[in-house]
Design an enzyme around this catalytic site. Structure first.
Site, PDB file in Angstrom:
ATOM      1  N   PRO A  17       0.828  -1.212   0.000  1.00  0.00           N
ATOM      2  CA  PRO A  17       0.000   0.000   0.000  1.00  0.00           C
ATOM      3  C   PRO A  17       0.864   1.264   0.000  1.00  0.00           C
ATOM      4  O   PRO A  17       1.892   1.303   0.664  1.00  0.00           O
ATOM      5  CB  PRO A  17      -0.786  -0.104   1.311  1.00  0.00           C
ATOM      6  CG  PRO A  17      -0.619  -1.504   1.785  1.00  0.00           C
ATOM      7  CD  PRO A  17       0.654  -2.015   1.204  1.00  0.00           C
ATOM      8  N   GLU A  18       0.434   2.273  -0.756  1.00  0.00           N
ATOM      9  CA  GLU A  18       1.173   3.534  -0.808  1.00  0.00           C
ATOM     10  C   GLU A  18       0.333   4.630  -0.153  1.00  0.00           C
ATOM     11  O   GLU A  18      -0.750   4.372   0.365  1.00  0.00           O
ATOM     12  CB  GLU A  18       1.553   3.837  -2.262  1.00  0.00           C
ATOM     13  CG  GLU A  18       2.360   2.658  -2.843  1.00  0.00           C
ATOM     14  CD  GLU A  18       2.933   2.882  -4.236  1.00  0.00           C
ATOM     15  OE1 GLU A  18       3.129   4.036  -4.636  1.00  0.00           O
ATOM     16  OE2 GLU A  18       3.185   1.871  -4.918  1.00  0.00           O
ATOM     17  N   LYS A  33       3.049   6.235   4.787  1.00  0.00           N
ATOM     18  CA  LYS A  33       2.494   4.886   4.808  1.00  0.00           C
ATOM     19  C   LYS A  33       2.105   4.449   6.212  1.00  0.00           C
ATOM     20  O   LYS A  33       1.923   3.253   6.454  1.00  0.00           O
ATOM     21  CB  LYS A  33       3.521   3.916   4.232  1.00  0.00           C
ATOM     22  CG  LYS A  33       3.906   4.222   2.797  1.00  0.00           C
ATOM     23  CD  LYS A  33       4.835   3.154   2.293  1.00  0.00           C
ATOM     24  CE  LYS A  33       5.301   3.437   0.875  1.00  0.00           C
ATOM     25  NZ  LYS A  33       6.154   2.349   0.380  1.00  0.00           N
ATOM     26  N   ARG A  41      13.990  -2.590  -5.132  1.00  0.00           N
ATOM     27  CA  ARG A  41      12.574  -2.469  -5.468  1.00  0.00           C
ATOM     28  C   ARG A  41      12.451  -2.434  -6.985  1.00  0.00           C
ATOM     29  O   ARG A  41      13.342  -1.973  -7.668  1.00  0.00           O
ATOM     30  CB  ARG A  41      12.016  -1.164  -4.881  1.00  0.00           C
ATOM     31  CG  ARG A  41      12.434  -0.910  -3.429  1.00  0.00           C
ATOM     32  CD  ARG A  41      11.577  -1.671  -2.454  1.00  0.00           C
ATOM     33  NE  ARG A  41      10.194  -1.260  -2.574  1.00  0.00           N
ATOM     34  CZ  ARG A  41       9.693  -0.167  -1.997  1.00  0.00           C
ATOM     35  NH1 ARG A  41      10.453   0.608  -1.261  1.00  0.00           N
ATOM     36  NH2 ARG A  41       8.429   0.148  -2.144  1.00  0.00           N
TER      37      ARG A  41
END
Ligand SMILES: [Zn+2]
Length: 283
Positions: free
Chosen positions: A2-3, A51, A253
């Site tokens: 989730p961002e 976040k 990432r």
């Protein structure tokens, strides 16, 4: 993962469900945490910072949570079957009952209970929230301007600016036609400012619509220009979207980009064919 836009929507949902009501149950299933002191106190507000979620309770307490990869907060009716089942779910890490709704934290990545005045011990190291109102644009640009790391890696560092994850990092660099591996300090203050203000607007729109997307399309599979689209044609030029890693060893990432629109391959990309990503369909 989730961002910031997802976290902001979660905070809004929890706030609507609980704010103003006394907590009738505070069940924190995390180490030695004990929420008993909060029972009977009203929820003042639930807000997000990047976040992270900060659930502020009367009496000067804050419940802090971080979803990390798989965490989730759900709101269930107090006497609903889902609400009752959540109590017995082994993945439940927190149960907060107001007078109408039950908030259930599942698979949380972090859970803390601190004095509200001490929140900085948990979030003080973070950069300005990209969804901050107002956004501290000058501070974010200042932090990026001196950063020798690739711009994609710097954008993902929550200590520089908080709330941007891999979806938004890939998408905004495509939208601005910036090579993700260009050092942040070489991008230039004007472009850095454009990157941050534009991604903030896109994320604000996602908060309103509930669709994490940059293309303006809401149809499933059409929300992104490059994210999760490696091996597929660029929506702008037709070249093939590539995926490569950004970040230090052990913390890499995935970043997606178009070599034609964004000025070439990643330094680590040998250009070999990349198969389109799996089962999410033809995009
Ligand atoms: Zn392209």
């Amino acid at each position: 993962m989730p961002e910031g836009d997802t976290l902001r929507r979660t905070a809004q949902r929890l706030h609507q469900a609980l704010a103003g009501d006394p907590l009738e149950r505070v069940d924190l299933r995390w180490g030695s945490l004990d929420g008993a002191a909060l029972v009977g106190s009203r929820t003042l507000e639930v807000v997000s910072h990047g976040k992270r979620l900060l659930h502020r309770v009367e009496g000067g307490w804050t419940i802090h949570s971080h979803l990390r990869m798989e965490g989730q907060w759900r709101v269930e009716g107090l006497d609903s079957p889902q609400g009752r089942r959540a109590l017995a779910n082994p993945q439940t890490r927190a149960v907060l009952d107001g007078t109408r709704w039950r908030a259930v934290g599942l698979r949380l990545g972090e859970l803390d209970l601190v004095r509200t005045r001490d929140e900085a011990t948990l979030v003080g190291h973070l950069g300005p929230d990209v969804l901050g109102d107002p956004l501290d644009l000058d501070e974010v640009v200042h932090r990026l301007e001196g950063d020798p790391r690739p711009i994609a890696e710097a954008l993902l560092d929550q200590r520089v600016v908080s709330g941007i994850g891999t979806f938004w990092a890939s998408e905004i660099l495509f939208v601005r036609r910036v090579h993700p591996w260009r050092p942040a300090r070489d991008v230039g203050a004007d472009e850095l400012s454009q990157i941050i203000s534009r991604v903030a607007r896109l994320m604000q729109r996602a908060v309103v619509t509930g669709v994490q997307g940059s293309t303006g399309e809401t149809r499933r599979g059409h929300e992104s220009y490059v994210h999760a689209r490696s091996g597929r044609p660029c929506r702008r030029c037709g070249d093939t979207i590539r995926v490569a890693m950004a970040g230090r060893a052990g913390q890499e990432r995935t970043i997606f980009s178009c070599p034609t629109c964004q000025g070439g391959l990643a330094p680590t990309d040998d250009g070999r064919r990349q198969a389109p990503l799996g089962p999410r369909g033809r995009r």
